[in-house]
Design a protein around this motif. Structure first.
Motif, PDB file in Angstrom:
ATOM      1  N   GLU A  30       0.588  -1.400   0.115  1.00  0.00           N
ATOM      2  CA  GLU A  30       0.317   0.139  -0.504  1.00  0.00           C
ATOM      3  C   GLU A  30       1.285   0.965   0.067  1.00  0.00           C
ATOM      4  OE1 GLU A  30      -3.102   0.301  -0.291  1.00  0.00           O
ATOM      5  OE2 GLU A  30      -2.985  -2.173  -0.209  1.00  0.00           O
ATOM      6  N   SER A  31       2.033   0.454   0.343  1.00  0.00           N
ATOM      7  CA  SER A  31       2.974   2.426   0.387  1.00  0.00           C
ATOM      8  C   SER A  31       3.499   2.608  -1.095  1.00  0.00           C
ATOM      9  CB  SER A  31       4.037   2.180   1.407  1.00  0.00           C
ATOM     10  OG  SER A  31       5.114   1.123   0.989  1.00  0.00           O
ATOM     11  N   GLY A  32       3.113   1.710  -2.224  1.00  0.00           N
ATOM     12  CA  GLY A  32       4.056   1.813  -3.261  1.00  0.00           C
ATOM     13  C   GLY A  32       5.660   1.138  -3.149  1.00  0.00           C
ATOM     14  N   ALA A  33       5.826   0.421  -2.334  1.00  0.00           N
ATOM     15  CA  ALA A  33       7.241  -0.598  -2.572  1.00  0.00           C
ATOM     16  C   ALA A  33       7.142  -0.893  -3.760  1.00  0.00           C
ATOM     17  CB  ALA A  33       7.864  -0.874  -1.368  1.00  0.00           C
ATOM     18  N   SER A  34       8.383  -1.148  -4.698  1.00  0.00           N
ATOM     19  CA  SER A  34       8.369  -2.459  -6.188  1.00  0.00           C
ATOM     20  C   SER A  34       8.271  -3.893  -5.187  1.00  0.00           C
ATOM     21  CB  SER A  34       9.618  -1.027  -6.317  1.00  0.00           C
ATOM     22  OG  SER A  34      10.896  -2.207  -5.594  1.00  0.00           O
ATOM     23  N   PHE A  35       8.947  -3.793  -6.109  1.00  0.00           N
ATOM     24  CA  PHE A  35       8.266  -6.280  -6.090  1.00  0.00           C
ATOM     25  C   PHE A  35       9.435  -6.411  -5.348  1.00  0.00           C
ATOM     26  CE2 PHE A  35       9.252 -10.140  -7.507  1.00  0.00           C
ATOM     27  CZ  PHE A  35       8.147 -10.966  -7.276  1.00  0.00           C
ATOM     28  N   GLU A  36      11.001  -5.731  -5.828  1.00  0.00           N
ATOM     29  CA  GLU A  36      11.250  -6.497  -5.407  1.00  0.00           C
ATOM     30  C   GLU A  36      12.222  -5.732  -3.614  1.00  0.00           C
ATOM     31  OE1 GLU A  36      11.777  -6.296  -9.822  1.00  0.00           O
ATOM     32  OE2 GLU A  36      11.127  -5.191  -8.269  1.00  0.00           O
ATOM     33  N   SER A  37      11.929  -4.611  -3.311  1.00  0.00           N
ATOM     34  CA  SER A  37      12.384  -3.758  -2.589  1.00  0.00           C
ATOM     35  C   SER A  37      11.294  -4.988  -1.408  1.00  0.00           C
ATOM     36  CB  SER A  37      11.754  -2.620  -2.183  1.00  0.00           C
ATOM     37  OG  SER A  37      11.559  -1.700  -0.753  1.00  0.00           O
ATOM     38  N   ILE A  38      10.085  -5.160  -2.052  1.00  0.00           N
ATOM     39  CA  ILE A  38       8.767  -5.840  -0.725  1.00  0.00           C
ATOM     40  C   ILE A  38       9.386  -7.087  -0.709  1.00  0.00           C
ATOM     41  CG2 ILE A  38       6.836  -6.968  -1.018  1.00  0.00           C
ATOM     42  CD1 ILE A  38       5.465  -3.882  -2.037  1.00  0.00           C
ATOM     43  N   VAL A  39      10.195  -7.630  -1.373  1.00  0.00           N
ATOM     44  CA  VAL A  39      10.703  -9.270  -1.609  1.00  0.00           C
ATOM     45  C   VAL A  39      12.282  -9.423  -0.416  1.00  0.00           C
ATOM     46  CG1 VAL A  39      12.208 -10.701  -2.086  1.00  0.00           C
ATOM     47  CG2 VAL A  39      10.058  -9.800  -3.261  1.00  0.00           C
ATOM     48  N   GLU A  40      12.910  -8.130  -0.675  1.00  0.00           N
ATOM     49  CA  GLU A  40      14.204  -8.122   0.573  1.00  0.00           C
ATOM     50  C   GLU A  40      13.699  -7.354   1.780  1.00  0.00           C
ATOM     51  OE1 GLU A  40      18.706  -5.148   0.394  1.00  0.00           O
ATOM     52  OE2 GLU A  40      16.759  -5.004  -1.594  1.00  0.00           O
ATOM     53  N   THR A  41      12.622  -6.234   1.508  1.00  0.00           N
ATOM     54  CA  THR A  41      12.327  -5.988   3.727  1.00  0.00           C
ATOM     55  C   THR A  41      11.902  -6.726   4.016  1.00  0.00           C
ATOM     56  OG1 THR A  41      12.648  -3.906   2.276  1.00  0.00           O
ATOM     57  CG2 THR A  41      11.268  -4.603   4.827  1.00  0.00           C
ATOM     58  N   VAL A  42      10.877  -8.152   3.079  1.00  0.00           N
ATOM     59  CA  VAL A  42      10.002  -9.378   4.047  1.00  0.00           C
ATOM     60  C   VAL A  42      11.091 -10.454   4.230  1.00  0.00           C
ATOM     61  CG1 VAL A  42       7.976 -10.737   3.687  1.00  0.00           C
ATOM     62  CG2 VAL A  42       8.108  -8.466   3.316  1.00  0.00           C
ATOM     63  N   GLU A  43      11.946 -10.453   3.082  1.00  0.00           N
ATOM     64  CA  GLU A  43      12.991 -11.505   4.076  1.00  0.00           C
ATOM     65  C   GLU A  43      12.970 -11.577   5.324  1.00  0.00           C
ATOM     66  OE1 GLU A  43      12.874 -14.769   2.624  1.00  0.00           O
ATOM     67  OE2 GLU A  43      12.541 -14.627   0.506  1.00  0.00           O
ATOM     68  N   ASP A  44      14.262  -9.961   5.049  1.00  0.00           N
ATOM     69  CA  ASP A  44      14.247  -9.367   6.428  1.00  0.00           C
ATOM     70  C   ASP A  44      13.769 -10.212   7.275  1.00  0.00           C
ATOM     71  OD1 ASP A  44      17.186  -8.483   7.761  1.00  0.00           O
ATOM     72  OD2 ASP A  44      15.287  -7.047   8.475  1.00  0.00           O
ATOM     73  N   PHE A  45      12.840  -9.264   7.093  1.00  0.00           N
ATOM     74  CA  PHE A  45      11.340  -9.449   8.480  1.00  0.00           C
ATOM     75  C   PHE A  45      11.342 -10.993   8.982  1.00  0.00           C
ATOM     76  CE2 PHE A  45       6.742 -10.247   9.755  1.00  0.00           C
ATOM     77  CZ  PHE A  45       6.801  -8.911  10.509  1.00  0.00           C
ATOM     78  N   ILE A  46      11.021 -11.669   8.069  1.00  0.00           N
ATOM     79  CA  ILE A  46      11.105 -13.338   8.509  1.00  0.00           C
ATOM     80  C   ILE A  46      11.939 -13.611   9.095  1.00  0.00           C
ATOM     81  CG2 ILE A  46      10.486 -15.632   7.634  1.00  0.00           C
ATOM     82  CD1 ILE A  46       9.114 -14.479   5.081  1.00  0.00           C
ATOM     83  N   ILE A  47      12.941 -13.075   9.325  1.00  0.00           N
ATOM     84  CA  ILE A  47      14.596 -13.697  10.073  1.00  0.00           C
ATOM     85  C   ILE A  47      14.827 -12.943  11.073  1.00  0.00           C
ATOM     86  CG2 ILE A  47      16.966 -14.200   9.819  1.00  0.00           C
ATOM     87  CD1 ILE A  47      16.673 -15.223   6.808  1.00  0.00           C
TER      88      ILE A  47
END
Length: 286
Positions: free
Chosen positions: A138-155
């Motif tokens: 919803e913030s407009g982040a790019s696909f690549e940015s979301i993937v990178e941020t969420v992978e870090d979030f998980i760990i």
């Protein structure tokens, strides 16, 4: 860019998700002897747990087929984020990867971007991952940015602990393969487990009384988030037919670690199967 979240049914359905139009849940299958149901919106926790207690058969589960994932991916949205239970406890993650390959084979000209997140856990962590994707999307982040941020979030930015009345279903289904054999000799104890960074299960504490185990779990969680500003952090308590117990652990955690948002939910069918009657699963951001 439009996006869709696709999660397996291990993802607890939180209040925040109630009005989401861009999330799809892919159900696992639940079996007790000849009784077989899908882990979907029709799941009745009380009836299911009653059946598990009355049956001499051990409850079992089956992951979704690759076709189920491929069909869900075949939607109007262009960016697809898939969330699954840890690959250490289920074949669902691999099935989702196969579903992506199947979709790509059948749609060679597709421009969709697809990523499969291994939650390295289950239950509320999957919910927190979905909510994080939603926030970033919803913030407009790019696909690549979301993937990178969420992978870090998980760990690095979420955790899960659970305490069960019984380990029989986990043990009989081979879900405790990562635990030392000596632990299995203590099954009458109320044990506290945590998810590891690799998506396995490890022992975090124990007691002979359930409420004392829950207090110890609250203390462990408080120690884990010591020094963290919890004003914007979220905690999800999932339970199996024990709302009073869920409220008890909520009060204990609130007194020690003032999370900005705490929600109590019923476990999904898969999580009800393995947590069993009286089980408590606590997931949180940090």
């Amino acid at each position: 860019m439009s996006y869709r979240i696709i999660a397996d049914s291990c993802c607890e359905k939180t209040e925040k998700m109630a009005d989401w139009e861009n999330i799809t849940f892919i159900p696992l299958t639940l079996e007790i002897g000849s009784y077989r149901i899908m882990d979907d919106e029709n799941f009745d926790q009380e009836d299911y747990i009653r059946r598990t207690l009355e049956s001499s058969e051990i409850a079992k589960t089956a992951c979704p087929s690759p076709e189920a994932w491929a069909n869900a991916i075949d939607c109007v949205e262009e960016d697809i984020y898939i969330i699954t239970i840890t690959d250490k406890l289920s074949g669902t993650y691999n099935s989702a990867l196969q579903g992506v390959m199947l979709y790509n084979d059948e749609h060679p000209d597709s421009s969709k971007k697809i990523h499969v997140f291994n939650s390295l856990a289950t239950s509320g962590i999957e919910s927190l991952i979905a909510e994080k994707i939603k926030e970033l999307g919803e913030s407009g982040a790019s696909f690549e940015s979301i993937v990178e941020t969420v992978e870090d979030f998980i760990i690095n930015h979420c955790a899960l602990y659970f305490c069960l009345e019984s380990l029989d279903v986990l043990r009989k289904n081979g879900r405790l393969f990562a635990l030392a054999a000596t632990i299995l000799k203590k099954l009458r104890l109320k044990m506290i487990f945590q998810r590891t960074a690799e998506g396995n299960i490890s022992l975090a504490g124990q007691d002979i009384v359930m409420n004392r185990s829950l207090v110890k779990m609250a203390l462990t969680i408080a120690n884990d988030v010591q020094g963290v500003d919890l004003g914007d952090k979220r905690l999800i308590i999932a339970h199996v037919c024990c709302p009073e117990r869920a409220e008890f652990i909520k009060q204990k955690i609130q007194a020690l670690a003032p999370f900005g948002d705490i929600e109590i939910v019923k476990c999904s069918g898969l999580n009800s199967t393995y947590a069993s009657n009286g089980g408590i699963i606590v997931s949180y951001t940090k």
